[in-house]
Design a protein around this motif. Structure first.
Motif, PDB file in Angstrom:
ATOM      1  N   GLU A  67      14.831   8.312   5.924  1.00 30.17           N
ATOM      2  CA  GLU A  67      15.628   8.624   4.747  1.00 30.17           C
ATOM      3  C   GLU A  67      16.047   7.373   3.981  1.00 30.17           C
ATOM      4  OE1 GLU A  67      19.794  10.928   3.579  1.00 30.17           O
ATOM      5  OE2 GLU A  67      18.912  11.181   5.562  1.00 30.17           O
ATOM      6  N   LYS A  68      16.365   6.301   4.731  1.00 24.13           N
ATOM      7  CA  LYS A  68      16.811   5.063   4.097  1.00 24.13           C
ATOM      8  C   LYS A  68      15.765   3.949   4.218  1.00 24.13           C
ATOM      9  CE  LYS A  68      21.764   5.903   4.681  1.00 24.13           C
ATOM     10  NZ  LYS A  68      23.054   5.359   5.194  1.00 24.13           N
ATOM     11  N   GLY A  69      14.598   4.302   4.699  1.00 19.79           N
ATOM     12  CA  GLY A  69      13.607   3.288   4.998  1.00 19.79           C
ATOM     13  C   GLY A  69      12.637   2.975   3.891  1.00 19.79           C
ATOM     14  N   THR A  70      13.005   3.309   2.626  1.00 24.90           N
ATOM     15  CA  THR A  70      12.140   2.998   1.493  1.00 24.90           C
ATOM     16  C   THR A  70      12.892   2.178   0.459  1.00 24.90           C
ATOM     17  OG1 THR A  70      12.720   5.087   0.401  1.00 24.90           O
ATOM     18  CG2 THR A  70      10.772   5.086   1.813  1.00 24.90           C
ATOM     19  N   LEU A  71      12.135   1.593  -0.475  1.00 21.55           N
ATOM     20  CA  LEU A  71      12.701   0.717  -1.501  1.00 21.55           C
ATOM     21  C   LEU A  71      12.398   1.264  -2.891  1.00 21.55           C
ATOM     22  CD1 LEU A  71      11.378  -2.592   0.069  1.00 21.55           C
ATOM     23  CD2 LEU A  71      13.732  -1.800   0.171  1.00 21.55           C
ATOM     24  N   ASP A  72      13.270   0.935  -3.847  1.00 19.10           N
ATOM     25  CA  ASP A  72      12.980   1.343  -5.218  1.00 19.10           C
ATOM     26  C   ASP A  72      12.326   0.186  -5.981  1.00 19.10           C
ATOM     27  OD1 ASP A  72      15.028  -0.434  -5.958  1.00 19.10           O
ATOM     28  OD2 ASP A  72      16.534   1.157  -5.996  1.00 19.10           O
ATOM     29  N   THR A  73      12.041   0.401  -7.267  1.00 20.06           N
ATOM     30  CA  THR A  73      11.311  -0.593  -8.064  1.00 20.06           C
ATOM     31  C   THR A  73      12.076  -1.905  -8.188  1.00 20.06           C
ATOM     32  OG1 THR A  73      10.277   1.177  -9.333  1.00 20.06           O
ATOM     33  CG2 THR A  73      10.211  -1.026 -10.280  1.00 20.06           C
ATOM     34  N   ALA A  74      13.386  -1.815  -8.372  1.00 19.93           N
ATOM     35  CA  ALA A  74      14.191  -3.036  -8.494  1.00 19.93           C
ATOM     36  C   ALA A  74      14.135  -3.850  -7.210  1.00 19.93           C
ATOM     37  CB  ALA A  74      15.631  -2.670  -8.836  1.00 19.93           C
ATOM     38  N   ASP A  75      14.197  -3.157  -6.074  1.00 14.21           N
ATOM     39  CA  ASP A  75      14.085  -3.843  -4.785  1.00 14.21           C
ATOM     40  C   ASP A  75      12.743  -4.559  -4.681  1.00 14.21           C
ATOM     41  OD1 ASP A  75      16.558  -2.984  -3.794  1.00 14.21           O
ATOM     42  OD2 ASP A  75      15.704  -1.104  -3.052  1.00 14.21           O
ATOM     43  N   LEU A  76      11.692  -3.877  -5.080  1.00 13.86           N
ATOM     44  CA  LEU A  76      10.344  -4.423  -4.972  1.00 13.86           C
ATOM     45  C   LEU A  76      10.210  -5.704  -5.786  1.00 13.86           C
ATOM     46  CD1 LEU A  76       7.481  -4.132  -3.925  1.00 13.86           C
ATOM     47  CD2 LEU A  76       6.975  -2.661  -5.883  1.00 13.86           C
ATOM     48  N   THR A  77      10.731  -5.722  -6.989  1.00 16.27           N
ATOM     49  CA  THR A  77      10.674  -6.915  -7.835  1.00 16.27           C
ATOM     50  C   THR A  77      11.407  -8.083  -7.183  1.00 16.27           C
ATOM     51  OG1 THR A  77      10.561  -5.554  -9.824  1.00 16.27           O
ATOM     52  CG2 THR A  77      11.229  -7.844 -10.110  1.00 16.27           C
ATOM     53  N   PHE A  78      12.579  -7.815  -6.632  1.00 17.17           N
ATOM     54  CA  PHE A  78      13.348  -8.860  -5.974  1.00 17.17           C
ATOM     55  C   PHE A  78      12.599  -9.424  -4.772  1.00 17.17           C
ATOM     56  CE2 PHE A  78      16.116  -9.896  -2.372  1.00 17.17           C
ATOM     57  CZ  PHE A  78      16.823 -10.972  -2.901  1.00 17.17           C
ATOM     58  N   HIS A  79      12.061  -8.536  -3.947  1.00 15.59           N
ATOM     59  CA  HIS A  79      11.412  -9.007  -2.718  1.00 15.59           C
ATOM     60  C   HIS A  79      10.082  -9.704  -3.016  1.00 15.59           C
ATOM     61  CE1 HIS A  79      14.381  -7.523   0.037  1.00 15.59           C
ATOM     62  NE2 HIS A  79      14.363  -6.339  -0.538  1.00 15.59           N
ATOM     63  N   GLU A  80       9.447  -9.351  -4.111  1.00 20.51           N
ATOM     64  CA  GLU A  80       8.233 -10.080  -4.497  1.00 20.51           C
ATOM     65  C   GLU A  80       8.568 -11.521  -4.850  1.00 20.51           C
ATOM     66  OE1 GLU A  80       4.278  -9.520  -7.283  1.00 20.51           O
ATOM     67  OE2 GLU A  80       6.029  -8.244  -7.616  1.00 20.51           O
ATOM     68  N   ARG A  81       9.690 -11.735  -5.532  1.00 19.46           N
ATOM     69  CA  ARG A  81      10.131 -13.104  -5.832  1.00 19.46           C
ATOM     70  C   ARG A  81      10.462 -13.859  -4.550  1.00 19.46           C
ATOM     71  NH1 ARG A  81      13.378 -10.665  -9.958  1.00 19.46           N
ATOM     72  NH2 ARG A  81      15.229 -11.056  -8.651  1.00 19.46           N
ATOM     73  N   LYS A 128       0.810  -1.222   0.000  1.00 20.73           N
ATOM     74  CA  LYS A 128       0.000   0.000   0.000  1.00 20.73           C
ATOM     75  C   LYS A 128       0.842   1.271   0.000  1.00 20.73           C
ATOM     76  CE  LYS A 128      -4.207  -1.816   2.158  1.00 20.73           C
ATOM     77  NZ  LYS A 128      -5.113  -1.743   3.327  1.00 20.73           N
ATOM     78  N   ASP A 129       2.081   1.171   0.437  1.00 23.55           N
ATOM     79  CA  ASP A 129       2.919   2.361   0.534  1.00 23.55           C
ATOM     80  C   ASP A 129       3.570   2.688  -0.812  1.00 23.55           C
ATOM     81  OD1 ASP A 129       2.533   2.838   3.297  1.00 23.55           O
ATOM     82  OD2 ASP A 129       3.992   1.281   3.791  1.00 23.55           O
ATOM     83  N   ASP A 130       3.664   3.961  -1.119  1.00 23.97           N
ATOM     84  CA  ASP A 130       4.338   4.405  -2.341  1.00 23.97           C
ATOM     85  C   ASP A 130       5.208   5.619  -1.993  1.00 23.97           C
ATOM     86  OD1 ASP A 130       5.132   4.743  -4.940  1.00 23.97           O
ATOM     87  OD2 ASP A 130       3.280   5.754  -5.566  1.00 23.97           O
ATOM     88  N   PRO A 131       6.531   5.461  -1.945  1.00 22.83           N
ATOM     89  CA  PRO A 131       7.265   4.225  -2.268  1.00 22.83           C
ATOM     90  C   PRO A 131       7.148   3.193  -1.144  1.00 22.83           C
ATOM     91  CG  PRO A 131       8.775   5.894  -1.469  1.00 22.83           C
ATOM     92  CD  PRO A 131       7.453   6.576  -1.595  1.00 22.83           C
ATOM     93  N   PRO A 132       7.376   1.903  -1.461  1.00 21.62           N
ATOM     94  CA  PRO A 132       7.279   0.859  -0.443  1.00 21.62           C
ATOM     95  C   PRO A 132       8.313   1.063   0.660  1.00 21.62           C
ATOM     96  CG  PRO A 132       8.248   0.002  -2.457  1.00 21.62           C
ATOM     97  CD  PRO A 132       7.746   1.361  -2.782  1.00 21.62           C
TER      98      PRO A 132
END
Length: 256
Positions: free
Chosen positions: A201-215, A145-149
């Motif tokens: 400041e460092k507590g969010t993820l980018d799109t590449a991170d999201l794809t990896f963690h979904e796997r 639900k968060d953007d960015p995650p």
């Protein structure tokens, strides 16, 4: 990596102010899971014992007591259940109450707490895996639900999945993510915890991170399902009679 020292004396004062006698009070939440931030609140969980007249009389007692706020400079959330309600939850596929009962972060204890901890082993079943599968799905939705995650809900996802896998394989309840990862050896966990503790400041993820963690989420769901199928844990809890005897004794013998 613990970013916050626990002042048990301040927590004890809140426990002492509880309106009913307590069998135990322990710390749950981020402190139990191994990644509290400096500003994390304290989740206190436990079991209280209602007076006999509130159990057998027409006016029902408080099955659940909730208290939250800032006390002695600490933000805390105290939730306790009456013994009957908590014992009933122990007999269901509810891993959360077992984590509370077996938490090593103990604020208040009694001989009955030790009895309950012993009985807990007879309440663990293979079907507790469903609890952790459902819990993980809920946490994953919150993460999405968060953007960015954000890192924090993702850590909860991994904590839940590794706890469930460990329980199915060993029959032991372990809720600390860092301890669990000593066996799981997921190379990204330590970094995620560090990022969470570093703040927004460092507590969010980018799109590449999201794809990896979904796997990884899908992979670990599969591991948990496989661990359930292979588990030698019983299909039903066997501790009901012992819990019933303890409850009757508490109601009839415990002094206010």
């Amino acid at each position: 990596m613990n970013a916050q020292t626990i002042d048990y004396s301040k927590l004890q004062r809140q426990v002492d102010a509880h309106p009913y006698p307590l069998l135990f009070a322990t710390i749950s939440g981020a402190h139990l899971y191994g990644f509290p931030s400096a500003d994390s609140d304290f989740d206190l969980r436990g079991v209280h014992l209602l007076p006999l007249e509130q159990v057998v009389g027409l006016d029902p007692g408080e099955e659940t007591v909730e208290k939250e706020g800032i006390h002695d400079g600490l933000e805390m959330d105290l939730v306790t259940h009456d013994a009957k309600k908590f014992f009933t939850l122990m007999l269901r596929k509810n891993g959360y109450v077992l984590e509370q009962l077996l938490s090593p972060l103990v604020v208040h204890t009694t001989p009955e707490h030790e009895e309950l901890k012993s009985i807990a082993q007879d309440c663990i079943t293979r079907f507790h895996g469903h609890h952790y599968l459902g819990f993980a799905a809920t946490q994953w939705k919150l993460f999405g639900k968060d953007d960015p995650p954000k890192v924090k809900p993702l850590l909860y996802v991994y904590r839940v999945l590794l706890t469930g896998i460990h329980l199915m394989r060993t029959g032991q309840v372990e809720a600390n993510l860092l301890t669990l990862n000593q066996a799981a050896k997921l190379p990204y966990i330590d970094e995620l915890v560090e990022r969470k503790l570093a703040g927004a400041e460092k507590g969010t993820l980018d799109t590449a991170d999201l794809t990896f963690h979904e796997r990884e989420y899908v992979r670990l769901i599969g591991e948990l399902e496989s661990a359930m199928e292979k588990s030698t844990l019983p299909e039903q809890a066997t501790g009901k009679a012992v819990l019933n005897d303890l409850l009757v004794r508490l109601r009839t013998e415990r002094k206010e």
